[in-house]
Scaffold this active site. Structure first.
Site, PDB file in Angstrom:
ATOM      1  N   HIS A 236       0.871  -1.193   0.000  1.00 42.18           N
ATOM      2  CA  HIS A 236       0.000   0.000   0.000  1.00 42.18           C
ATOM      3  C   HIS A 236       0.900   1.234   0.000  1.00 42.18           C
ATOM      4  O   HIS A 236       1.745   1.365  -0.893  1.00 42.18           O
ATOM      5  CB  HIS A 236      -0.936  -0.098   1.217  1.00 42.18           C
ATOM      6  N   HIS A 275      -2.294  -2.542  -9.431  1.00 39.69           N
ATOM      7  CA  HIS A 275      -3.278  -1.869  -8.591  1.00 39.69           C
ATOM      8  C   HIS A 275      -4.518  -2.732  -8.504  1.00 39.69           C
ATOM      9  O   HIS A 275      -4.893  -3.389  -9.474  1.00 39.69           O
ATOM     10  CB  HIS A 275      -3.644  -0.500  -9.191  1.00 39.69           C
ATOM     11  N   ASP A 329       2.596   5.405  -6.781  1.00 38.86           N
ATOM     12  CA  ASP A 329       3.860   5.375  -6.037  1.00 38.86           C
ATOM     13  C   ASP A 329       5.098   5.361  -6.913  1.00 38.86           C
ATOM     14  O   ASP A 329       6.198   5.655  -6.438  1.00 38.86           O
ATOM     15  CB  ASP A 329       3.875   4.151  -5.104  1.00 38.86           C
TER      16      ASP A 329
HETATM   17  C1  SDX Z   1      -1.477   2.153  -3.347  1.00 42.55           C
HETATM   18  O1  SDX Z   1      -6.202   0.725  -3.261  1.00 42.55           O
HETATM   19  C2  SDX Z   1      -5.728   1.897  -3.485  1.00 42.55           C
HETATM   20  O2  SDX Z   1      -6.404   2.761  -4.020  1.00 42.55           O
HETATM   21  C3  SDX Z   1      -4.276   2.105  -3.049  1.00 42.55           C
HETATM   22  C4  SDX Z   1      -3.658   3.424  -3.498  1.00 42.55           C
HETATM   23  C5  SDX Z   1      -4.301   4.625  -2.782  1.00 42.55           C
HETATM   24  O3  SDX Z   1      -4.280   5.710  -3.361  1.00 42.55           O
HETATM   25  O4  SDX Z   1      -4.726   4.437  -1.595  1.00 42.55           O
HETATM   26  O5  SDX Z   1      -3.809   3.572  -4.900  1.00 42.55           O
HETATM   27  C6  SDX Z   1      -2.164   3.470  -3.142  1.00 42.55           C
HETATM   28  O6  SDX Z   1      -1.413   1.373  -2.430  1.00 42.55           O
HETATM   29  C7  SDX Z   1      -0.973   1.803  -4.722  1.00 42.55           C
HETATM   30  C8  SDX Z   1      -0.365   0.372  -4.777  1.00 42.55           C
HETATM   31  C9  SDX Z   1       1.060   0.419  -4.214  1.00 42.55           C
HETATM   32  N1  SDX Z   1       1.586  -0.984  -4.114  1.00 42.55           N
HETATM   33  C10 SDX Z   1       2.591  -1.400  -4.883  1.00 42.55           C
HETATM   34  O7  SDX Z   1       3.092  -0.752  -5.807  1.00 42.55           O
HETATM   35  C11 SDX Z   1       3.093  -2.801  -4.537  1.00 42.55           C
HETATM   36  C12 SDX Z   1       3.194  -3.643  -5.814  1.00 42.55           C
HETATM   37  N2  SDX Z   1       1.840  -3.934  -6.291  1.00 42.55           N
HETATM   38  C13 SDX Z   1       1.268  -5.232  -5.981  1.00 42.55           C
HETATM   39  O8  SDX Z   1       1.544  -5.646  -4.664  1.00 42.55           O
HETATM   40  C14 SDX Z   1      -0.206  -5.325  -6.376  1.00 42.55           C
HETATM   41  O9  SDX Z   1      -0.320  -4.812  -7.639  1.00 42.55           O
HETATM   42  C15 SDX Z   1      -1.267  -4.716  -5.484  1.00 42.55           C
HETATM   43  C16 SDX Z   1      -1.183  -5.204  -4.089  1.00 42.55           C
HETATM   44  C17 SDX Z   1      -1.196  -3.232  -5.517  1.00 42.55           C
HETATM   45  C18 SDX Z   1      -2.631  -5.150  -6.036  1.00 42.55           C
HETATM   46  O10 SDX Z   1      -2.636  -6.513  -5.998  1.00 42.55           O
HETATM   47  P1  SDX Z   1      -3.966  -7.404  -6.251  1.00 42.55           P
HETATM   48  O11 SDX Z   1      -5.084  -6.560  -6.740  1.00 42.55           O
HETATM   49  O12 SDX Z   1      -4.201  -8.227  -5.047  1.00 42.55           O
HETATM   50  O13 SDX Z   1      -3.515  -8.265  -7.480  1.00 42.55           O
HETATM   51  P2  SDX Z   1      -2.720  -9.615  -7.378  1.00 42.55           P
HETATM   52  O14 SDX Z   1      -1.650  -9.532  -6.305  1.00 42.55           O
HETATM   53  O15 SDX Z   1      -3.702 -10.708  -7.286  1.00 42.55           O
HETATM   54  O16 SDX Z   1      -1.934  -9.652  -8.781  1.00 42.55           O
HETATM   55  C19 SDX Z   1      -2.551 -10.207  -9.937  1.00 42.55           C
HETATM   56  C20 SDX Z   1      -1.379 -10.761 -10.758  1.00 42.55           C
HETATM   57  C21 SDX Z   1      -0.489 -11.692  -9.932  1.00 42.55           C
HETATM   58  O17 SDX Z   1       0.136 -12.571 -10.876  1.00 42.55           O
HETATM   59  P3  SDX Z   1      -0.459 -14.095 -10.974  1.00 42.55           P
HETATM   60  O18 SDX Z   1      -0.323 -14.702  -9.567  1.00 42.55           O
HETATM   61  O19 SDX Z   1      -1.898 -13.932 -11.432  1.00 42.55           O
HETATM   62  O20 SDX Z   1       0.453 -14.761 -11.992  1.00 42.55           O
HETATM   63  O21 SDX Z   1      -0.529  -9.668 -11.159  1.00 42.55           O
HETATM   64  C22 SDX Z   1       0.772  -9.859 -10.564  1.00 42.55           C
HETATM   65  C23 SDX Z   1       0.595 -10.800  -9.407  1.00 42.55           C
HETATM   66  O22 SDX Z   1       1.815 -11.484  -9.146  1.00 42.55           O
HETATM   67  N3  SDX Z   1       1.225  -8.548 -10.086  1.00 42.55           N
HETATM   68  C24 SDX Z   1       2.481  -8.119 -10.177  1.00 42.55           C
HETATM   69  C25 SDX Z   1       2.471  -6.845  -9.594  1.00 42.55           C
HETATM   70  N4  SDX Z   1       1.241  -6.548  -9.161  1.00 42.55           N
HETATM   71  C26 SDX Z   1       0.467  -7.614  -9.475  1.00 42.55           C
HETATM   72  N5  SDX Z   1       3.586  -8.716 -10.679  1.00 42.55           N
HETATM   73  C27 SDX Z   1       4.732  -7.982 -10.601  1.00 42.55           C
HETATM   74  N6  SDX Z   1       4.809  -6.730 -10.036  1.00 42.55           N
HETATM   75  C28 SDX Z   1       3.708  -6.153  -9.536  1.00 42.55           C
HETATM   76  N7  SDX Z   1       3.784  -4.943  -8.991  1.00 42.55           N
END
Ligand code: SDX
Length: 387
Positions: A236, A275, A329
């Site tokens: 997050h 996201h 971010d």
């Molecule tokens: C913020 O919710 C909000 O609005 C938050 C925010 C706000 O203003 O409050 O926008 C601020 O928190 C932005 C997000 C910051 N976080 C990061 O940058 C951390 C990296 N991102 C990931 O952890 C992820 O994208 C999340 C947690 C943000 C979202 O994850 P989800 O919706 O639970 O999706 P998921 O983990 O199920 O991913 C789906 C697929 C997976 O691959 P498979 O298992 O299907 O093969 O996409 C992949 C994930 O591994 N994936 C990524 C990735 N994000 C998702 N792979 C590599 N790098 C990434 N960043």
């Protein structure tokens, strides 16, 4: 001891069958009038106004008014809000003493969570119920958070505290306290824009956490303490710090391809991408990318921006088809660095801005409250003998 027969248990109501929604991705738990997100199209609006327009034309104080009153302020209304905020910039002497008692190597988000919680000890209205009292506490929290962050950093850097300057707006006042000197207009405006972009974002994890807390009719300080703790996580708000750590680890443009391709091959998360809601470019990232290029050029940090562009290109080639794009971010990291903010303060900057959205959501929750209490699916045993 009464011998009366206890009343028969009430018939189990025909409660609707609960649906299992891990991560609550497909569950609506509240209405809000503050921010609208279209994840497929990459749209973010605050009270119907596009985020790009607000970043270009508004100020953080005007945006706070918009979020809290669901309309833009007149000049008089904006001046009144600014005066009310400035009257609350200062923090109680006890908080300065508390900062002095902290370890100098304390993690800033631990310090901030602790200090936000401690504000309640000095607010006679901390446990005063009602919307109007909550609005007054919201004002104090938004006004005082910059003072807490800046003066914690002054203390840990071995510098004297710098008291807030009530002739400055929130962004200028923060940089004044942080650096002990008046920032340039460009630096003030740069931070002001970052504060606008981070102010609210629907029911993200930290906002949801705040709503869960206030929905028990606990107090706003407890809800903000919950929110700061939730934002800290690297999935997050903590991601912006991780992006800068990654850029520092990569070091030079020559290392970008091997570093990023290695992470992708190992199926590791790339911080600043992906996201829960956006499956297109995060519109805040769109704005910040342009802004980061400008401020990186102006401050001699173009290397950081160019490395970020290369990282984006590699990740998009590999993951855009899966709906993975830069989020808020990714380019905020370069922007905050160019503003002279230390990396381990980046998430505190996020919290400083989001304090307004968190408080707004808590007041919305109180206006139409129901205790938030989902279910868990029991997967353990039954009829186990007690030995
Ligand atoms: C913020 O919710 C909000 O609005 C938050 C925010 C706000 O203003 O409050 O926008 C601020 O928190 C932005 C997000 C910051 N976080 C990061 O940058 C951390 C990296 N991102 C990931 O952890 C992820 O994208 C999340 C947690 C943000 C979202 O994850 P989800 O919706 O639970 O999706 P998921 O983990 O199920 O991913 C789906 C697929 C997976 O691959 P498979 O298992 O299907 O093969 O996409 C992949 C994930 O591994 N994936 C990524 C990735 N994000 C998702 N792979 C590599 N790098 C990434 N960043």
């Amino acid at each position: 001891m009464s011998t009366a027969t206890p009343p028969a248990p009430a018939p189990v109501s025909s409660a609707p069958v609960a649906n299992y929604d891990k991560g609550l991705a497909n569950t609506i738990v509240a209405d809000t009038q503050m921010s609208f997100i279209d994840g497929a199209k990459g749209v973010l609006e605050y009270v119907g106004i596009d985020i790009d327009t607000l970043a270009r034309k508004s100020t953080y104080e005007e945006t706070v008014y918009l979020l809290w009153n669901t309309k833009l302020p007149s000049e008089t209304e904006l001046d009144a809000l600014k005066s009310a905020l400035r009257a609350e910039y200062e923090i109680p002497q006890g908080l300065y003493e508390m900062i002095r008692g902290m370890p100098k190597d304390a993690v800033p988000m631990h310090a901030l969570r602790t200090l936000v919680s401690a504000l309640a000890l000095h607010d006679p209205e901390a446990d005063t119920d009602g919307i109007e009292a909550s609005k007054r506490k919201a004002l104090r929290l938004v006004a005082k958070t910059p003072t807490l962050i800046a003066n914690f950093d002054r203390y840990r850097s071995g510098k004297e505290f710098v008291r807030p300057n009530t002739s400055f707006d929130i962004a200028t006042n923060f940089l004044w306290m942080l650096n002990g000197e008046k920032p340039t207009d460009a630096m003030s405006r740069g931070l002001d824009i970052c504060l606008i972009l981070h102010a609210d974002h629907g029911l993200n994890a930290s906002t949801f956490a705040a709503r869960v807390t206030i929905a028990t009719l606990s107090d706003l300080y407890s809800a903000m303490t919950t929110a700061v703790g939730t934002l800290k996580g690297p999935l997050h708000g903590g991601a912006n710090e991780e992006v800068m750590v990654m850029l520092d680890e990569i070091g030079t443009m020559d290392n970008v391809d091997a570093f990023i391709n290695g992470k992708l091959e190992r199926k590791e998360l790339i911080m600043g991408f992906g996201h829960r809601v956006y499956k297109a470019y995060d519109p805040r990232a769109t704005y910040l990318k342009t802004f980061a290029q400008q401020i990186a050029t102006d401050t001699g940090n173009l290397r950081l921006f160019e490395m970020s562009q290369r990282i984006e290109s590699i990740v998009l080639d590999a993951k855009a088809g899966k709906g993975i794009f830069p989020n808020v971010d990714f380019y905020s990291a370069t922007t905050y660095h160019c503003l002279g903010i230390k990396t381990d303060l980046f998430t505190c900057m996020f919290a400083m801005s989001r304090m307004s959205g968190w408080c707004g959501h808590c007041i919305e929750q109180l206006q139409d409250n129901r205790l938030i209490r989902p279910q868990a699916k029991y997967t353990g045993p039954h009829d186990v003998a007690y030995v």
